[in-house]
Design a protein around this motif. Structure first.
Motif, short mmCIF file in Angstrom:
data_model
loop_
_atom_site.label_atom_id
_atom_site.label_comp_id
_atom_site.label_asym_id
_atom_site.label_seq_id
_atom_site.Cartn_x
_atom_site.Cartn_y
_atom_site.Cartn_z
N ARG A 89 0.68 -1.09 0.00
CA ARG A 89 0.02 0.01 -0.04
C ARG A 89 1.05 1.19 0.08
NH1 ARG A 89 -2.79 -3.53 -1.32
NH2 ARG A 89 -4.90 -4.23 -0.25
N CYS A 90 1.78 1.51 -1.01
CA CYS A 90 2.75 2.55 -0.97
C CYS A 90 1.90 3.78 -1.20
CB CYS A 90 3.58 2.28 -2.16
SG CYS A 90 4.67 0.85 -2.18
N GLN A 91 2.72 4.65 -0.30
CA GLN A 91 2.00 6.03 -0.15
C GLN A 91 1.76 6.94 -1.32
OE1 GLN A 91 3.97 8.64 2.67
NE2 GLN A 91 4.49 6.74 3.99
N THR A 189 13.36 2.14 0.46
CA THR A 189 14.19 2.26 1.41
C THR A 189 14.63 0.96 1.91
OG1 THR A 189 14.30 2.70 3.81
CG2 THR A 189 12.26 1.80 2.89
N ARG A 190 15.94 0.95 2.49
CA ARG A 190 16.73 -0.36 2.74
C ARG A 190 16.52 -0.55 4.37
NH1 ARG A 190 22.74 -0.62 0.49
NH2 ARG A 190 22.30 -2.89 1.17
N ASP A 191 15.53 0.40 4.77
CA ASP A 191 15.36 0.38 6.38
C ASP A 191 14.10 -0.28 6.69
OD1 ASP A 191 14.53 0.81 8.98
OD2 ASP A 191 15.91 2.52 9.10
N PRO A 192 14.04 -1.59 7.22
CA PRO A 192 12.85 -2.19 7.52
C PRO A 192 11.82 -1.70 8.05
CG PRO A 192 14.65 -3.83 7.91
CD PRO A 192 15.14 -2.27 7.75
N ARG A 201 3.06 -2.01 5.04
CA ARG A 201 3.21 -3.35 5.10
C ARG A 201 4.71 -3.98 5.47
NH1 ARG A 201 -1.63 -2.91 4.66
NH2 ARG A 201 -2.94 -3.92 3.12
N SER A 202 5.01 -5.02 5.84
CA SER A 202 6.51 -5.37 6.02
C SER A 202 6.99 -6.26 4.96
CB SER A 202 6.35 -6.29 7.21
OG SER A 202 5.66 -7.49 7.09
N GLY A 203 8.06 -6.48 4.70
CA GLY A 203 8.72 -7.10 3.39
C GLY A 203 10.10 -6.81 2.99
#
Length: 394
Positions: A89-91, A189-192, A201-203
Motif C-alpha cells: 500500500r505504497c504512499q 528504503t533499505r530500512d525495514p 506492510r512488512s517485507g
C-alpha cells in the motif's frame, strides 16, 4: 503542379494532353518555334531535380505510421497493466483509504491482452513492460509472459516487468524461462522500519533477497526503482548507490509525482539537482555521467570502478516529453497515451464489440495523434484529475 482542367468528355484539352498536340510535337516546343527560340531538350540535371522534388512531395504525402504522433515521436514501447490488485500500500501509489477495484468481468482477459499486444507489435512496438498493481500476483503471469514471447517473430525484442518483489522470488526462474528479459523492482528504503511506513506492510528483507536472486539469475537487466520523498528517504541515496558497487544493478531515483490520492506537495519533492549535488559532494570526480540512451527516461551516472550504475527520472523538474515513445494500456483495457493525461479510450469495448484489428489500429492511431507535445507543469498536474497510480500501472 496544377493540372489543366478536364474537358466535358473527361479528357485533357488537345493542347495539353500528355503535353503534346495531335501532330506529336510538345506544345512547349511549338511555343518556342513561334517565338523564334531554339527547341533544345530540358537539361538532364533539371529533369533529375524535378524527379527528386516529386519524390519528396510524394514522401510528404505518405501517411504517418499509426504509432507516430503529430510531433514525429514514434511509440514503440507499450506498458500493459495486468492487474489492479497489490500486496503493498505504497504512499505515492495508493490512497490511504484504498481504491474501488474494477469488477473482474471488466478487466482484460489473457487472450485480450495477447491480442492487443500482437496488434501493437505488428504496428512497430518492440518493447512490452507488464505493470500493475503487482503483476507477479496474477495467477497466470508465467503463461502470459510465454504468450508474449511468441510475438518475437513479429518484431518484439524485449519483455520486462515492474514489480515490488514481495511475491516474485519463487517465480523468478519460471519467468526467465518463459521469456522475461528484465525486471524493475521497487524499493524505496533499505530500512525495514521505514519500509513499513512507506508501504504500510512488512517485507523489506524479502525484497532485498529477491533483488540479489534476480541479479544472479542472468536477467538482461535488474533495475531498482526508488521514489525519493523529502523527510523519508532522501538520506539513503548513497546507500542505494553502494548497491551498484559489487552487483550490475541499475538504481533509478524517481522524483515524487502527483497522482490522485497520494497527497503530493512541492515541499515533499526532492529535485534531480538536489539529489545529484548531494552525491557529487560525496563521490567527487569519481562520479561519471553516462551518455543518454535513445528515448531516455533516466539521466545515467556511475561511480568509477563500480559494476552497476544509477540514474534519475526527472519527470517534474526536467521532463523528457520530447523523447517519449511510450503508451499504456490499463487493466480495464483503456488506452492512455500520456502518464499525466486524463484522455482515455477503451480498447476492451472495441474487442468485445467485434472490432477488427484494422479498426483497433485506427482507434489507436487517432489517440496517438491527439497526444500533446508535453505534459503540464508539476503544480498544474497536482490540481488535474487523474487516476491513482495503482490504477494506471507503474
Amino acid at each position: 503542379m496544377r493540372l489543366p482542367a478536364l474537358a466535358r468528355n473527361g479528357r485533357l484539352p488537345a493542347l495539353a494532353r500528355n503535353g503534346r498536340r495531335a501532330c506529336g510535337m510538345p506544345s512547349s516546343q511549338m511555343r518556342r518555334l513561334a517565338a523564334g527560340r531554339p527547341t533544345l531538350p530540358a537539361p538532364r540535371i533539371a529533369r533529375s531535380l524535378s524527379s527528386a522534388s516529386a519524390a519528396r512531395h510524394s514522401a510528404s504525402e505518405a501517411p504517418a505510421p499509426p504509432l507516430q504522433d503529430t510531433f514525429g515521436r514514434l511509440h514503440d514501447y507499450l506498458r500493459i497493466s495486468v492487474t489492479e490488485r497489490c500486496n503493498l500500500r505504497c504512499q505515492y501509489c495508493m490512497p490511504e483509504e484504498g481504491i474501488d477495484l474494477t469488477r473482474s468481468s471488466q478487466l482484460l482477459t489473457t487472450p485480450e491482452i495477447l491480442r492487443i499486444a500482437r496488434i501493437f507489435v505488428q504496428q512497430g512496438v518492440t518493447k512490452i513492460r507488464l505493470t500493475g498493481g503487482e503483476p507477479s500476483i496474477r495467477k497466470d503471469i508465467v503463461e502470459l509472459v510465454a504468450g508474449l514471447n511468441e510475438l518475437r517473430p513479429l518484431g518484439l525484442q524485449r519483455i520486462a516487468m515492474t514489480t515490488n518483489g514481495i511475491a516474485l522470488r519463487r517465480k523468478l526462474q519460471p519467468l526467465r524461462e518463459a521469456g522475461m528479459d528484465g525486471l524493475n523492482i521497487s524499493l524505496d528504503t533499505r530500512d525495514p522500519r521505514k519500509f513499513e511506513l512507506f508501504t504500510r506492510r512488512s517485507g523489506c528483507t524479502r525484497v532485498l533477497q529477491t533483488i540479489a536472486d534476480a541479479s544472479a539469475l542472468g536477467f538482461e537487466f535488474v533495475k531498482v526503482n526508488v521514489v525519493v520523498m523529502r523527510g523519508q528517504n532522501e538520506d539513503e541515496l548513497s546507500s542505494f548507490v553502494e548497491m551498484t558497487h559489487e552487483d550490475p544493478l541499475d538504481v533509478r531515483f524517481i522524483e515524487y509525482m502527483p497522482f490522485d490520492g497520494n497527497k503530493w506537495g512541492r515541499q515533499k519533492l526532492v529535485s534531480y539537482k538536489e539529489m545529484l549535488d548531494g552525491l557529487l559532494r560525496l563521490y567527487g570526480d569519481r562520479l561519471e555521467r553516462l551518455p543518454l540512451e535513445p528515448n531516455h527516461t533516466a539521466k545515467g551516472f556511475k561511480i568509477r570502478g563500480y559494476r552497476g550504475q544509477f540514474g534519475f527520472i526527472t519527470s517534474m523538474t526536467r521532463s523528457f516529453c520530447s523523447e517519449c515513445n511510450r503508451v499504456r494500456v490499463m487493466a480495464d483495457g483503456n488506452l492512455k497515451v500520456c502518464l499525466f493525461g486524463n484522455a482515455e479510450v477503451s480498447l476492451r469495448d472495441m474487442l468485445r464489440s467485434g472490432a477488427s484489428d484494422a479498426q483497433v489500429v485506427a482507434t489507436i492511431a487517432q489517440a496517438i495523434k491527439r497526444k500533446k507535445r508535453a505534459h503540464a507543469g508539476m503544480d498544474t498536474l497536482s490540481q488535474m484529475p487523474n487516476r491513482p497510480m495503482i490504477k494506471i500501472g507503474g
